[in-house]
Design an enzyme around this catalytic site. Structure first.
Site, PDB file in Angstrom:
ATOM      1  N   HIS A  34       9.891 -30.509 -19.536  1.00  8.80           N
ATOM      2  CA  HIS A  34       9.304 -29.151 -19.734  1.00  8.80           C
ATOM      3  C   HIS A  34       7.819 -29.153 -20.814  1.00  8.80           C
ATOM      4  O   HIS A  34       8.117 -29.437 -21.695  1.00  8.80           O
ATOM      5  CB  HIS A  34      10.220 -28.277 -20.177  1.00  8.80           C
ATOM      6  CG  HIS A  34       9.701 -26.717 -20.275  1.00  8.80           C
ATOM      7  ND1 HIS A  34       9.727 -25.940 -18.861  1.00  8.80           N
ATOM      8  CD2 HIS A  34       9.147 -25.882 -20.913  1.00  8.80           C
ATOM      9  CE1 HIS A  34       9.113 -24.765 -19.216  1.00  8.80           C
ATOM     10  NE2 HIS A  34       8.861 -24.839 -20.068  1.00  8.80           N
ATOM     11  N   ASP A  41      19.086 -22.963 -12.955  1.00 14.97           N
ATOM     12  CA  ASP A  41      18.512 -22.159 -13.835  1.00 14.97           C
ATOM     13  C   ASP A  41      17.269 -22.822 -14.332  1.00 14.97           C
ATOM     14  O   ASP A  41      17.188 -23.657 -15.065  1.00 14.97           O
ATOM     15  CB  ASP A  41      19.292 -21.764 -15.016  1.00 14.97           C
ATOM     16  CG  ASP A  41      20.067 -20.672 -14.724  1.00 14.97           C
ATOM     17  OD1 ASP A  41      19.847 -19.749 -13.760  1.00 14.97           O
ATOM     18  OD2 ASP A  41      21.212 -20.404 -15.366  1.00 14.97           O
ATOM     19  N   LEU A  42      16.105 -22.443 -13.568  1.00 11.78           N
ATOM     20  CA  LEU A  42      14.896 -23.116 -13.909  1.00 11.78           C
ATOM     21  C   LEU A  42      14.689 -23.141 -15.385  1.00 11.78           C
ATOM     22  O   LEU A  42      14.899 -22.274 -16.265  1.00 11.78           O
ATOM     23  CB  LEU A  42      13.861 -22.045 -13.350  1.00 11.78           C
ATOM     24  CG  LEU A  42      12.340 -22.599 -13.740  1.00 11.78           C
ATOM     25  CD1 LEU A  42      11.924 -24.097 -13.131  1.00 11.78           C
ATOM     26  CD2 LEU A  42      11.255 -21.447 -13.320  1.00 11.78           C
ATOM     27  N   ASP A  43      14.313 -24.281 -16.061  1.00 11.00           N
ATOM     28  CA  ASP A  43      14.033 -24.609 -17.406  1.00 11.00           C
ATOM     29  C   ASP A  43      15.170 -24.308 -18.274  1.00 11.00           C
ATOM     30  O   ASP A  43      15.069 -24.184 -19.545  1.00 11.00           O
ATOM     31  CB  ASP A  43      12.949 -23.828 -17.927  1.00 11.00           C
ATOM     32  CG  ASP A  43      11.653 -24.112 -17.056  1.00 11.00           C
ATOM     33  OD1 ASP A  43      11.472 -25.163 -16.438  1.00 11.00           O
ATOM     34  OD2 ASP A  43      10.838 -23.344 -17.079  1.00 11.00           O
ATOM     35  N   GLU A  44      16.419 -24.190 -17.871  1.00 10.52           N
ATOM     36  CA  GLU A  44      17.540 -23.844 -18.628  1.00 10.52           C
ATOM     37  C   GLU A  44      18.776 -24.964 -18.714  1.00 10.52           C
ATOM     38  O   GLU A  44      19.748 -24.565 -19.231  1.00 10.52           O
ATOM     39  CB  GLU A  44      18.130 -22.446 -18.149  1.00 10.52           C
ATOM     40  CG  GLU A  44      17.280 -21.226 -18.481  1.00 10.52           C
ATOM     41  CD  GLU A  44      17.486 -20.821 -19.810  1.00 10.52           C
ATOM     42  OE1 GLU A  44      18.108 -21.138 -20.699  1.00 10.52           O
ATOM     43  OE2 GLU A  44      16.206 -20.243 -20.296  1.00 10.52           O
TER      44      GLU A  44
END
Lengths: 288, 288, 288, 288
Positions: A197, A231-234
């Site tokens: 990320h 979950d995007l970026d989670e």
């Protein structure tokens, strides 16, 4: 003691609910079955009834076979309801790299791979652009161009999945791939997709993080390597790092700093994954 | 060249729109008025029409007086529509510290102050609890207990403002004060209140950041020192730092790491403020 | 599983020549004797015939007694020719601090101790100067002034040793003590004296490291915490850290940076020693 | 104000003995001669009679020519006995890279160069081995194989010097070249050879630093980028950095960590040199 070499080393990873006697049971089992423990780490989230995690490296000597050992271990594993795996250290994992147009993360991985710092096979690189084809092929690695449009996305993912299966890929590294993967794709490779990320999570989630960081006047630029979930970026964080910046950094210079820290954080995460040093539990990681 | 000492050193800070000729005008002015430039830094956000910032340290020698210099500078300042100030290096700023029950940030500042690392006067410490009274008084610093309840908050702030005015305070450090200041209070001391945020902004804004960080499984713990504005935790960032943590860190151990990094980041921010090294513009800082 | 508390936790530390079966033997022993392993780490320098190190934290439950366990462990220990110890986690080690005139390392330790971050007793502080007496006594800790001259050095050391024995001291921290201890003194507390070296070892050994660092134009300032041996500044390194500096740092500012990094490195080393996380072998340390 | 672009930007670097009025004289000169100051930094070692260093970035607009400006500046330069140069920001310096067999530093520079992060021309790479020829040529850069033996060393250096002159090289980067250059060679390119030292200077000077670091049990691995002088490893330090290691690091793993930190430190040093941010004085550097 027999001569030790990578070809006889095995890594055992275990997750289960904590109970007295796990370590004793595992080490007695290994001792009885021709294994010499080289290194052993464990971690309990909460000794009164939490989770237990263990990583053991051992030498399997004499005429003992890994397949037999795995078979025998089933009994002990089911007694403690373990989630477990035994990986021979000599087997290089098959890693697919997904890229888009930016090459810094890709090249970091390829250089470390060529230098022998990453013990992996890289059977293929997949990209939605042709920009990096020559660079990839100069390393002797097949490059597959799988374009993605809004309309073709589902199809393109199916094509990628076919390729990944064909090459018997163990895990995927998104080296600045810039495409959001569908739940279908993610669930095909659970805990086996690593993303970098372009920011210090949980800050600046989403697009244009460096413009946001510039606006906010931050004094550190970070990057986060994590497993991909729906979950995007989670997903579970594997590694984070930062570089110091100051008011003289334009958005462009923040990007250069960002690239630097992305390369470092991603390469560490991939190294740990290859060495079977990571156990995922819930939305977190244990790094042994 | 005359003998140089702190007592004749002056710091000039300038913000204005960028135009050709500012540096030449300022340095010619200083040269003509008995000032020898010791150090000079400047920064332009965008040379074609952005903002210009400058910090000059100079020695004022012979019979020249700072008051006269300030007076003479008005002409040049209005020509370039400057926001400016001249601060004698020998004048120790008067710093008030606000605390609640936690002592780590307070003691870091007091030690550094006593060790001569912070060139400040500390005329008073204000707290909404009596816990740290003895510690503060053992440094010979007056301690004022100003309790705050929901009902008494406005009154308590007025009492604090009265004290701050009485002691001619230059700026305020919130060393883990744990109370949200009203817009009235903040606007009484614009760009003159420094807070330490118990997290790496903009991540984990608000309460219980360590519990949140634990839940999220972060690998770094950060802290942010910033000027206070009406937007909670959103003021101009002065300094940020991080410490590496891992899965073995419980929420309690994360708190200990957090204390460590808060102390370091806050002490640096206060040092820079005392040395007139910071210019605030918009929601950002230039640190010279 | 019984409720777990510090009062029943034990730490077992082992060093011996590596042989197959050690982990299995130890964990079977613990399992059989009422111990539940909470955490276990091990390290082998070289699996084919090197050294083996292990640290186990376990809960001793029911009616099992540590003294009995120690007694029973002798058999297994002699089988593997182990160097070993079992430490109850609840027992706070008795730490003596030696200081001279500089207070930064002392105060760092005292604050962390008071904040509950260092699980220790501090029965006394010994100094060859009276400068820090008030500060020490304000923490309720006895302060002993033991002056040292060239002539009285041997005598002074004997006086200190007497005090250390009287207070049943477990280990000593030299928090910028600035005196070289005699081989007699050092051999009285082998591997039990921690020093903070005012530099990044092995660079700048000896006096005036900051003047040397200034002359050399270094870009980083470091500190090294190590166990004291007869070779000045050459004992096993426990922890090192650095801070970034630049050409604007005078020798004085390098000293301030040095103090900061000394405090951090020493406090970490002391924490690890208190938690029985360190095993010394030869001139090195294993930190678990 | 005219539109600003790299093609009109100039960097002025000045070293001289400190005297009142330098900044005023320089900035008045620039103002009078059609230059708009974009950024200006200065540093005095000791305002009462030490050294003075200055770096100014300015835009030269209208019909003003750099050659004329240089000519006019001679008067002011001789008044203050300045050591000075004016460098157009648009002119890319010509950088030669010397390598041996290890590629990590070379590739770091080539990647950053290709990514546009290093504003340089790289007219050639010289090596005493053929190992990296293909890699270099894949970047479109000529590779010269200049073998070195004890007997042929002087000759080989002459051959290299000839090449460097032919390609009008501005400066040389020793990217792990592993050969000691003769005083003749060094004096041909004074302050224009950058080396990366495989250790944290001044520690572990000489051969096998990682074996030494392993023996010593260090907890940090460093690297130092410096200008080359006749004193081996003793030239002015430009940049230093470290990575954290622990007892599990074998000499081989220390080498991997070393490569990582060497790449980072060298790339930073080269960037600063290319941007004319470094002034050397005595055995030190000022980094603006």
């Amino acid at each position: 003691m027999t001569v030790n070499s990578l070809s006889t080393q095995v890594r055992l990873l275990i997750s289960c609910h904590d109970k007295p006697g796990i370590v004793a049971a595992v080490s007695a089992f290994l001792q009885k079955n021709g294994a010499n423990i080289l290194q052993s780490d464990q971690y309990s989230t909460d000794p009164s009834g939490g989770m237990f995690f263990m990583r053991v490296e051992f030498d399997l000597y004499g005429s003992y076979q890994l397949e037999d050992l795995r078979h025998s271990f089933i009994e002990i594993a089911s007694e403690f309801s373990m989630d477990w795996r035994m990986e021979p250290a000599s087997r290089k994992k098959k890693m697919a790299i997904f890229v888009s147009k930016e090459d810094h993360c890709l090249l970091e991985l390829l250089w470390k791979w060529k230098a022998g710092e990453l013990k992996a096979e890289i059977p293929l690189v997949i990209s939605n652009h042709k920009d990096l084809q020559n660079e990839v092929e100069s390393y002797g690695i097949p490059f597959f161009y799988v374009p993605v449009t809004k309309e073709s996305k589902a199809e393109a993912e199916q094509e990628a999945i076919k390729l990944l299966h064909k090459y018997e890929i163990d895990f995927i590294v998104l080296a600045r791939y810039m495409q959001i993967l569908s739940p279908t794709f993610v669930s095909t490779f659970p805990k086996r997709i690593i993303n970098i990320h372009h920011s210090f999570l949980p800050a600046f989630i989403g697009a244009n993080p460096y413009a946001k960081a510039f606006e906010r006047g931050v004094k550190l630029i970070g990057a986060t390597a994590h497993y991909v979930t729906d979950d995007l970026d989670e997903g579970p964080i594997i590694e984070q790092d930062v570089l110091r910046v100051n008011h003289r950094y334009t958005t462009d210079k923040l990007k250069i700093a960002g690239r630097q820290v992305e390369r470092i954080a991603l390469a560490r995460a991939v190294t740990w994954h290859l060495n079977d040093q990571i156990i995922v539990y819930g939305n977190k990681t244990v790094i042994f």
